[in-house]
Design a protein around this motif. Structure first.
Motif, mmCIF file in Angstrom:
data_model
loop_
_atom_site.group_PDB
_atom_site.id
_atom_site.type_symbol
_atom_site.label_atom_id
_atom_site.label_comp_id
_atom_site.label_asym_id
_atom_site.label_seq_id
_atom_site.Cartn_x
_atom_site.Cartn_y
_atom_site.Cartn_z
ATOM 1 N N THR A 262 -6.066 3.460 8.807
ATOM 2 C CA THR A 262 -5.822 4.362 7.680
ATOM 3 C C THR A 262 -6.592 5.661 7.848
ATOM 4 O OG1 THR A 262 -7.587 3.232 6.447
ATOM 5 C CG2 THR A 262 -5.332 2.506 6.054
ATOM 6 N N PHE B 171 -2.767 11.266 3.185
ATOM 7 C CA PHE B 171 -2.575 9.815 3.136
ATOM 8 C C PHE B 171 -3.439 9.193 2.047
ATOM 9 C CE2 PHE B 171 -3.129 5.439 4.483
ATOM 10 C CZ PHE B 171 -1.867 5.080 4.922
ATOM 11 N N LEU C 79 2.598 10.496 4.760
ATOM 12 C CA LEU C 79 2.763 9.992 6.128
ATOM 13 C C LEU C 79 2.676 11.096 7.165
ATOM 14 C CD1 LEU C 79 5.635 7.402 5.563
ATOM 15 C CD2 LEU C 79 3.166 7.026 5.598
ATOM 16 N N GLN D 288 7.481 2.688 7.565
ATOM 17 C CA GLN D 288 6.086 2.979 7.223
ATOM 18 C C GLN D 288 5.926 3.283 5.745
ATOM 19 O OE1 GLN D 288 4.371 5.984 9.725
ATOM 20 N NE2 GLN D 288 4.400 4.690 11.557
ATOM 21 N N TYR E 149 3.336 1.554 3.345
ATOM 22 C CA TYR E 149 2.364 2.381 2.644
ATOM 23 C C TYR E 149 2.356 2.085 1.150
ATOM 24 C CZ TYR E 149 0.226 6.600 0.708
ATOM 25 O OH TYR E 149 -0.562 7.466 0.009
ATOM 26 N N GLN F 297 -0.813 0.586 -1.245
ATOM 27 C CA GLN F 297 -1.364 1.310 -2.381
ATOM 28 C C GLN F 297 -1.274 0.527 -3.690
ATOM 29 O OE1 GLN F 297 -2.902 4.410 -2.029
ATOM 30 N NE2 GLN F 297 -2.617 3.924 0.133
#
Length: 402
Positions: free
Chosen positions: A12, A23, A31, A82, A86, A90
């Motif tokens: 990350t 990000f 991204l 992705q 992601y 989160q």
């Protein structure tokens, strides 16, 4: 502790660096250009393994346009995957059960559109500006964190331990590391090539000696990125299997300041440097191109013997280049060991510094070339920027190479 470390120094942290901090802020451009970079690497590797892509690479401008189109399609697919990962990272698993599927789909399209916009912007900078647009966007994202890291380190030294003298020593050390990185990035081994004379009408072509510049670090920053990807595995395993996190070897490999972590990291960089150089630099193809153009290395037979000679030269110069890359890559960990803040320590080497140096030098060369094409003296009257070429003057003679 492992989870916090991975967030700051793991995968990350790497993605956040390439995205310029977007990000961690969960913005539309979270991204960044990382999916485009991944797609470019995949297409580049396909050019070695798949004959169709290898053929496209040899078709000139039309083949390059087709490769770019395939890269864009692949970027959309990678970004969509992705984006889902992601969103899951989160949102906690409990909250994920309450999220409407349309929310996930909508945000996937938003994140994908953000990456495609950044990719489009990079291509426009490449077409209309100076240098590689994607590289410039990455450089701006990395360097945007430098003022904050500089101020944080200054405050920690002036208020806490060390004092102003220690901070000045750190700045001098940083300048020294940057100079060393410039040397290894710009380092080349020039191989002399003689071209046969050709008489066409009343004019003579060829008959001059030129040089093939073989770079010491032909693989660039890619070995460090590949090695970092593998070094994230121990911390990822420790995060998903808490019982295994107590293992001494796993903990040592997960700690980026430990000796075993840096030794393994350096070994992987050396191995990947040889691997990536082998798949991207083709000495046999270089020898064939020279033979077709009437060129030969003095004292070496054209064709297969020239390819073997170039392969031997590349192997010899790659070894010191690999060790130099490994040294630059582990310097941030050494800086953290002497209590330099992690945000400032990453500019002492690793991926950040090599990308900054390469992009800045490439941009300087592009500006230099544009200025010389318009018969200006260039950026500097003293010193020299590698890549500057001779430009014919109005009298028909050529300007000296500076």
């Amino acid at each position: 502790m492992l989870s916090h470390q991975q967030g700051n120094e793991g995968i990350t942290g790497l993605l956040n660096m390439f995205a310029g901090g977007s990000f961690s802020r969960a913005s539309i451009f979270a991204l960044g250009v990382m999916p485009y970079i991944s797609a470019s690497i995949v297409v580049q590797l396909l050019g070695i393994a798949v004959p169709y892509f290898a053929k496209l690479q040899k078709e000139g401008e039309s083949g390059r346009n087709k490769i770019n189109q395939w890269t864009r399609y692949l970027t959309i697919g990678i970004t969509a995957l992705q984006a889902i990962g992601y969103l899951k990272s989160q949102i906690s698993p409990e909250q994920m059960l309450l999220v409407n599927p349309y929310f996930t789909i909508l945000n996937m399209f938003v994140l994908t559109a953000g990456t495609m916009f950044v990719m489009w912007l990079g291509e426009k900078i490449t077409d209309k500006g100076i240098g590689n647009g994607i590289s410039l966007i990455i450089m701006v994202g990395i360097i945007s964190a430098l003022p904050g890291a500089f101020l944080t380190e200054f405050q920690s030294r002036t208020v806490g331990a060390g004092g102003l003298v220690t901070f000045i020593v750190e700045i001098i050390a940083l300048i020294g590391v940057v100079m060393f990185t410039v040397l290894i990035v710009q380092g080349t081994r020039k191989v002399a090539v003689q071209y046969a004379k050709r008489i066409v009408g009343n004019k003579q072509y060829g008959g001059v000696r030129q040089y093939i510049p073989l770079k010491v670090t032909a693989a660039g920053v890619m070995p460090i990125i590949f090695a970092q990807a593998l070094m994230f595995i121990p911390s990822t395993v420790a995060q998903f299997f808490p019982n295994a996190a107590s293992n001494g070897i796993l903990m040592s490999l997960s700690d980026y300041t430990s000796v075993w972590h840096n030794v393994l990291f350096a070994i992987l960089i050396i191995l990947f440097t040889f691997f990536y150089t082998a798949i991207t630099v083709n000495p046999n193809q270089m020898a064939e191109d020279m033979k077709k153009n009437g060129g030969f290395v003095p004292g070496i037979k054209p064709g297969r013997a020239t390819g073997a000679f170039l392969d031997a030269v590349i192997s010899r110069i790659t070894l010191p280049g690999a060790f130099a890359l490994a040294i630059v890559a582990v310097i941030p960990a050494l800086a953290s060991m002497i209590h330099i803040s992690s945000s400032f320590a990453r500019f002492f080497g690793g991926t950040s510094l090599i990308i900054l140096v390469q992009v800045v030098l490439d941009t300087l060369q592009q500006i230099e070339s544009h200025l010389l094409m318009r018969h200006y003296d260039g950026l500097m009257k003293s010193g020299r920027v590698k890549g500057r070429t001779a430009i014919p003057s109005a009298s028909g003679t050529s300007e000296p190479v500076i």
